[in-house]
Design a protein around this motif. Structure first.
Motif, PDB file in Angstrom:
ATOM      1  N   ASP A  88       4.808  14.162  15.243  1.00 23.88           N
ATOM      2  CA  ASP A  88       5.973  14.131  14.087  1.00 23.88           C
ATOM      3  C   ASP A  88       5.777  13.178  12.914  1.00 23.88           C
ATOM      4  N   GLU A  89       4.677  12.540  12.815  1.00 19.80           N
ATOM      5  CA  GLU A  89       4.256  11.433  12.026  1.00 19.80           C
ATOM      6  C   GLU A  89       3.253  12.047  10.964  1.00 19.80           C
ATOM      7  N   LEU A  90       2.595  13.235  11.616  1.00 18.53           N
ATOM      8  CA  LEU A  90       1.463  13.840  10.701  1.00 18.53           C
ATOM      9  C   LEU A  90       2.232  14.699   9.553  1.00 18.53           C
ATOM     10  N   GLY A  91       2.013  14.293   8.280  1.00 20.98           N
ATOM     11  CA  GLY A  91       2.568  14.945   7.157  1.00 20.98           C
ATOM     12  C   GLY A  91       3.826  14.205   6.432  1.00 20.98           C
ATOM     13  N   VAL A  92       4.080  13.309   7.082  1.00 17.06           N
ATOM     14  CA  VAL A  92       5.124  12.510   6.797  1.00 17.06           C
ATOM     15  C   VAL A  92       4.570  11.332   6.051  1.00 17.06           C
ATOM     16  N   LEU A 126       1.499  -1.245   1.631  1.00 12.61           N
ATOM     17  CA  LEU A 126       2.046  -0.430   2.791  1.00 12.61           C
ATOM     18  C   LEU A 126       1.671  -0.800   4.416  1.00 12.61           C
ATOM     19  N   LYS A 127       0.924  -1.855   4.365  1.00 12.59           N
ATOM     20  CA  LYS A 127       0.383  -2.328   5.717  1.00 12.59           C
ATOM     21  C   LYS A 127       1.737  -2.669   6.372  1.00 12.59           C
ATOM     22  N   SER A 128       1.609  -2.311   7.698  1.00  7.24           N
ATOM     23  CA  SER A 128       3.120  -2.643   8.451  1.00  7.24           C
ATOM     24  C   SER A 128       3.261  -4.020   8.737  1.00  7.24           C
ATOM     25  N   ALA A 129       2.278  -5.013   8.770  1.00  6.48           N
ATOM     26  CA  ALA A 129       2.725  -6.173   9.150  1.00  6.48           C
ATOM     27  C   ALA A 129       1.468  -7.193   8.793  1.00  6.48           C
ATOM     28  N   ASP A 130       1.883  -8.472   8.382  1.00  4.95           N
ATOM     29  CA  ASP A 130       0.603  -9.621   8.278  1.00  4.95           C
ATOM     30  C   ASP A 130       0.357 -10.154   9.513  1.00  4.95           C
ATOM     31  N   PHE A 131      -0.774 -10.630   9.741  1.00  2.00           N
ATOM     32  CA  PHE A 131      -1.383 -11.072  10.948  1.00  2.00           C
ATOM     33  C   PHE A 131      -0.999 -12.422  11.204  1.00  2.00           C
ATOM     34  N   ASP A 132      -0.444 -13.110  12.246  1.00  2.00           N
ATOM     35  CA  ASP A 132       0.008 -14.420  12.248  1.00  2.00           C
ATOM     36  C   ASP A 132      -1.122 -15.250  12.156  1.00  2.00           C
ATOM     37  N   PRO A 133      -1.358 -16.112  11.357  1.00  2.00           N
ATOM     38  CA  PRO A 133      -2.493 -17.251  11.219  1.00  2.00           C
ATOM     39  C   PRO A 133      -2.614 -18.101  12.327  1.00  2.00           C
ATOM     40  N   GLN A 134      -1.408 -18.273  13.152  1.00  8.52           N
ATOM     41  CA  GLN A 134      -1.731 -19.106  14.152  1.00  8.52           C
ATOM     42  C   GLN A 134      -2.925 -19.296  15.202  1.00  8.52           C
ATOM     43  N   THR A 144      -7.346  12.300   8.662  1.00  6.57           N
ATOM     44  CA  THR A 144      -7.300  12.683   7.144  1.00  6.57           C
ATOM     45  C   THR A 144      -6.147  12.235   6.532  1.00  6.57           C
ATOM     46  N   THR A 145      -6.236  11.265   5.512  1.00  4.84           N
ATOM     47  CA  THR A 145      -5.213  10.685   4.676  1.00  4.84           C
ATOM     48  C   THR A 145      -5.285  11.060   3.304  1.00  4.84           C
ATOM     49  N   ARG A 146      -4.205  10.889   2.683  1.00  5.65           N
ATOM     50  CA  ARG A 146      -3.904  11.176   1.282  1.00  5.65           C
ATOM     51  C   ARG A 146      -3.199   9.984   0.795  1.00  5.65           C
ATOM     52  N   TYR A 147      -3.621   9.512  -0.481  1.00  5.97           N
ATOM     53  CA  TYR A 147      -3.226   8.420  -0.991  1.00  5.97           C
ATOM     54  C   TYR A 147      -2.711   8.911  -2.453  1.00  5.97           C
ATOM     55  N   GLU A 148      -1.640   8.608  -2.761  1.00  6.53           N
ATOM     56  CA  GLU A 148      -1.250   9.069  -4.297  1.00  6.53           C
ATOM     57  C   GLU A 148      -0.489   7.742  -5.087  1.00  6.53           C
ATOM     58  N   ARG A 149      -0.844   7.658  -6.222  1.00  7.78           N
ATOM     59  CA  ARG A 149      -0.255   6.730  -7.040  1.00  7.78           C
ATOM     60  C   ARG A 149       0.329   7.411  -8.378  1.00  7.78           C
ATOM     61  N   ILE A 150       1.759   7.461  -8.245  1.00  5.81           N
ATOM     62  CA  ILE A 150       2.567   8.177  -9.198  1.00  5.81           C
ATOM     63  C   ILE A 150       3.233   7.224 -10.146  1.00  5.81           C
ATOM     64  N   THR A 151       2.992   7.594 -11.673  1.00  3.32           N
ATOM     65  CA  THR A 151       3.816   7.083 -12.766  1.00  3.32           C
ATOM     66  C   THR A 151       4.440   8.195 -13.441  1.00  3.32           C
ATOM     67  N   ALA A 167       4.440   1.258 -10.155  1.00  5.05           N
ATOM     68  CA  ALA A 167       4.038   2.678  -9.697  1.00  5.05           C
ATOM     69  C   ALA A 167       4.718   2.974  -8.395  1.00  5.05           C
ATOM     70  N   LEU A 168       4.820   4.200  -8.034  1.00  2.00           N
ATOM     71  CA  LEU A 168       4.987   4.627  -6.755  1.00  2.00           C
ATOM     72  C   LEU A 168       3.685   4.954  -5.847  1.00  2.00           C
ATOM     73  N   LEU A 169       3.587   4.448  -4.895  1.00  2.00           N
ATOM     74  CA  LEU A 169       2.513   4.476  -3.843  1.00  2.00           C
ATOM     75  C   LEU A 169       2.923   5.243  -2.684  1.00  2.00           C
ATOM     76  N   ARG A 170       2.081   6.322  -2.303  1.00  3.90           N
ATOM     77  CA  ARG A 170       2.636   7.133  -1.144  1.00  3.90           C
ATOM     78  C   ARG A 170       1.294   7.440  -0.306  1.00  3.90           C
ATOM     79  N   TYR A 171       1.452   7.061   1.075  1.00  2.49           N
ATOM     80  CA  TYR A 171       0.536   7.103   1.864  1.00  2.49           C
ATOM     81  C   TYR A 171       1.023   8.524   3.000  1.00  2.49           C
ATOM     82  N   THR A 172       0.104   9.208   3.214  1.00  2.00           N
ATOM     83  CA  THR A 172       0.241  10.508   3.956  1.00  2.00           C
ATOM     84  C   THR A 172      -0.921  10.844   5.023  1.00  2.00           C
ATOM     85  N   PRO A 173      -0.393  10.659   6.425  1.00  2.00           N
ATOM     86  CA  PRO A 173      -1.634  11.049   7.350  1.00  2.00           C
ATOM     87  C   PRO A 173      -1.376  12.750   7.369  1.00  2.00           C
ATOM     88  N   VAL A 174      -2.499  13.442   6.902  1.00  2.00           N
ATOM     89  CA  VAL A 174      -2.400  14.848   6.961  1.00  2.00           C
ATOM     90  C   VAL A 174      -2.762  15.629   8.276  1.00  2.00           C
TER      91      VAL A 174
END
Length: 244
Positions: free
Chosen positions: A145-149, A14-22, A180-187, A159-166
């Motif tokens: 508006d990003e909390l709880g989403v 879920l990380k939003s971006a990779d670091f540019d190695p340059q 406070t964050t919640r991580y879920e792994r759903i199968t 598996a479905l991976l879900r991250y929620t900032p609570v």
């Protein structure tokens, strides 16, 4: 910062971006080898630097992250030397001409005392002519508006991976943001869930300069993301330091 189980998997997916190695490759090439990446995680950008033939090792506080890094390195047929240690408790045999953190990993240290310990550890692992590169960030509050989403991704096994900032506390007195964050792994068979707190601690450029002095480090550069001198209102800046 420790990562375990589904937190590691969710972070990797879920990380939003990779670091540019340059920029990090150029830093190591300029400051010299060997190099050390602090907070190397699962190998980004460390493995890209190894693919270029640079003598760079990695250290991270999470054994699970390091195992992911080893697996990725093996897949790429790369040799990589990894160390398991907290930044503030670093005690390695080798000394390095270049030490860097990829992104504002330093902000994960929870208070000033721990930060000064980490700076002293960095100093002890620099060669006499070595240089360390430390990116820093002054985070604002997470938008309401990003909390709880939830954000979702699919794991390697489907598996479905879900991250929620609570919820979040943004404290300008202690200069900390605690989310406070919640991580879920759903199968189809089960739902695994972990709830944890992420603490970010920030510093103004002047505060960080004082901590470097306390750790017997000389600040050689303190600039924003456009390479201009950082000011009291700068929110993203990079510090380079050397031993006094």
């Amino acid at each position: 910062m420790f990562y375990t189980g589904i937190v590691v998997e969710a972070y990797a997916r879920l990380k939003s971006a990779d670091f540019d190695p340059q920029p990090y490759a150029e830093f190591v090439e300029t400051a010299g080898q060997p190099g050390l990446e602090i907070g190397c995680g699962d190998g980004n950008p460390l493995l890209a630097l190894r693919r270029r033939g640079l003598d760079v090792e990695g250290v991270d506080s999470s054994a699970d992250m390091l195992e992911r890094c080893r697996h990725r390195a093996a897949t790429l047929d790369l040799d990589v030397t990894l160390h398991h240690a907290l930044m503030q408790e670093l005690s390695l045999e080798r000394r390095y001409r270049s030490i860097y953190l990829a992104g504002p990993t330093f902000n994960l240290l929870p208070d000033d005392q721990t930060a000064v310990r980490a700076l002293r550890a960095i100093r002890e692992h620099l060669t006499e002519d070595g240089t360390a590169l430390i990116p820093l960030w002054v985070p604002g509050p997470t938008p309401a508006d990003e909390l709880g989403v939830a954000r979702e991704a699919i794991g390697e096994d489907g598996a479905l991976l879900r991250y929620t900032p609570v919820s979040e506390v943004h404290d300008t007195v202690s200069q900390t943001r605690t989310t406070t964050t919640r991580y879920e792994r759903i199968t189809p068979a089960e739902i695994e869930a972990v709830q944890r707190e992420w603490i970010l601690h920030w510093y103004s450029p002047d505060q960080f300069r004082v901590m470097c002095d306390e750790a017997d480090l000389h600040v050689t550069s303190l600039v924003d993301d456009e390479d201009r001198p950082a000011t009291a209102t700068t929110t993203d800046y990079t510090v380079t330091v050397q031993r006094n």
